[in-house]
Scaffold this motif. Structure first.
Motif, short mmCIF file in Angstrom:
data_model
loop_
_atom_site.label_atom_id
_atom_site.label_comp_id
_atom_site.label_asym_id
_atom_site.label_seq_id
_atom_site.Cartn_x
_atom_site.Cartn_y
_atom_site.Cartn_z
N ALA A 94 4.40 -4.33 -11.33
CA ALA A 94 3.50 -2.43 -11.27
C ALA A 94 2.37 -1.59 -11.50
O ALA A 94 2.54 -0.82 -11.04
CB ALA A 94 4.74 -1.46 -12.15
N GLN A 95 1.84 -2.55 -11.92
CA GLN A 95 0.32 -2.06 -12.16
C GLN A 95 -0.55 -1.98 -10.52
O GLN A 95 -1.84 -1.19 -11.31
CB GLN A 95 -0.52 -2.94 -13.55
CG GLN A 95 -0.26 -2.54 -14.57
CD GLN A 95 -0.69 -3.04 -15.89
OE1 GLN A 95 -1.54 -3.89 -15.96
NE2 GLN A 95 -0.01 -3.10 -17.21
N GLY A 96 -0.04 -2.80 -10.13
CA GLY A 96 -1.46 -2.73 -8.90
C GLY A 96 -0.97 -1.79 -7.16
O GLY A 96 0.24 -1.34 -7.50
N ARG A 97 -1.81 -2.05 -6.99
CA ARG A 97 -1.89 -1.26 -5.30
C ARG A 97 -1.78 -2.35 -4.46
O ARG A 97 -2.95 -1.94 -3.80
CB ARG A 97 -3.16 0.07 -5.37
CG ARG A 97 -2.62 0.88 -6.71
CD ARG A 97 -3.87 2.02 -6.56
NE ARG A 97 -4.87 1.45 -6.19
CZ ARG A 97 -6.12 1.70 -7.15
NH1 ARG A 97 -5.55 3.22 -8.36
NH2 ARG A 97 -7.10 1.11 -8.04
N TRP A 110 -1.84 -9.48 2.78
CA TRP A 110 -2.15 -8.74 1.66
C TRP A 110 -3.00 -7.63 1.30
O TRP A 110 -4.12 -7.96 2.18
CB TRP A 110 -2.19 -8.97 -0.29
CG TRP A 110 0.09 -9.71 0.40
CD1 TRP A 110 0.18 -11.27 -0.10
CD2 TRP A 110 0.93 -8.77 -0.28
NE1 TRP A 110 1.87 -10.84 0.37
CE2 TRP A 110 1.69 -9.76 -0.78
CE3 TRP A 110 0.61 -7.78 -0.90
CZ2 TRP A 110 3.16 -9.10 -0.93
CZ3 TRP A 110 2.33 -6.75 -1.40
CH2 TRP A 110 3.09 -8.51 -1.03
N ARG A 111 -2.74 -6.45 2.07
CA ARG A 111 -3.67 -5.44 2.00
C ARG A 111 -3.93 -4.38 0.08
O ARG A 111 -3.74 -4.31 -0.05
CB ARG A 111 -4.08 -4.28 2.71
CG ARG A 111 -5.39 -3.46 2.78
CD ARG A 111 -4.71 -1.79 3.61
NE ARG A 111 -5.02 -2.82 4.90
CZ ARG A 111 -3.95 -1.94 5.95
NH1 ARG A 111 -3.96 -0.79 5.75
NH2 ARG A 111 -4.16 -2.80 6.90
N LEU A 112 -5.67 -4.96 -0.78
CA LEU A 112 -5.80 -4.65 -1.63
C LEU A 112 -5.62 -2.94 -1.41
O LEU A 112 -6.41 -2.32 -0.72
CB LEU A 112 -6.01 -5.04 -2.47
CG LEU A 112 -6.36 -6.67 -2.60
CD1 LEU A 112 -6.79 -7.38 -3.35
CD2 LEU A 112 -4.94 -6.70 -2.77
N GLY A 113 -6.06 -2.20 -2.70
CA GLY A 113 -6.42 -1.02 -2.81
C GLY A 113 -8.35 -0.84 -2.75
O GLY A 113 -8.51 -1.95 -2.98
N SER A 123 -0.95 -8.21 -9.41
CA SER A 123 0.02 -7.38 -8.74
C SER A 123 0.80 -8.09 -7.75
O SER A 123 2.08 -8.15 -7.64
CB SER A 123 0.14 -6.06 -8.60
OG SER A 123 -0.31 -5.64 -6.78
N VAL A 124 0.11 -8.77 -6.89
CA VAL A 124 0.58 -9.30 -6.02
C VAL A 124 1.17 -10.63 -5.51
O VAL A 124 2.66 -11.69 -5.80
CB VAL A 124 -0.39 -9.70 -4.72
CG1 VAL A 124 0.43 -10.75 -2.84
CG2 VAL A 124 -0.58 -8.38 -3.53
#
Length: 191
Positions: A94-97, A110-113, A123-124
């Protein structure tokens, strides 16, 4: 890989590959992410490149790794999942973007924040762990047959009877040990 560090043991399943950054858990354990830079290296080769990593973020990563290992081991043994492990996995998820994106070639990446934080990458990994532990993917969790390893891995073989987390390390080591034991029993069979 960087000189002086053990090679990464990369598999096709992100979450269980991540737990493999600590191997030989029941023998002479091998820590494959001993420094923040090594975590950056592992994330990069896993398609989750981040800009930087602190010692505190490395601690978060190791806590997630051990939680995934504990939950995956329990799932493989068909035991109740440890509540503390479930809590850590859910929190990291839940903590990642991060966002799943489709490449022109039809692959998911995956594209990180925008800041490419370690928490986004974790988070991924946590989300991948949720999927495999919940049984949402085609395969089954199993434990390596090596008594010194006992790593949790995701078996996608057709028969779902794979024994080793990695045939090139644990499987090969066990085959060699069996061969040498047979040679000691029957020394004339080698001639």
């Amino acid at each position: 890989m960087r000189a002086g560090f053990p090679d990464f043991r990369l598999g096709s399943v992100l979450a269980t590959s991540f737990t493999g950054t600590l191997s030989e858990r029941h023998g002479d354990s091998v820590e494959r992410i001993p420094t923040p830079q090594r975590l950056i290296d592992w994330l990069a080769v896993s398609g989750l490149a981040v800009d930087s990593c602190t010692a505190a973020q490395l601690d978060l990563a190791r806590e997630l790794r051990e939680s995934i290992h504990a939950a995956a081991t329990a799932a493989a043994l068909q035991e109740a999942l440890p509540s503390s492990a479930v809590h850590v996995i859910n929190d990291r998820s839940a903590q990642g973007r991060a966002a799943a994106v489709l490449t022109p070639g039809g692959e998911r990446r995956w594209r990180l924040g925008s800041a490419s934080r370690v928490e986004d990458a974790l988070s991924v990994i946590a989300a991948d762990a949720v999927g495999i532990i919940a049984g949402e993917r085609d395969g089954k969790l199993a434990l390596c047959a090596s008594p010194t390893c006992r790593a949790a891995f995701f078996d996608t073989s057709q028969s779902r009877t794979r024994k080793w987390c990695d045939m090139n390390t644990c499987g090969n080591r066990q085959k060699k040990a069996r061969f040498h034991a047979n040679q000691r029993k029957n020394p004339t069979s080698a001639k």
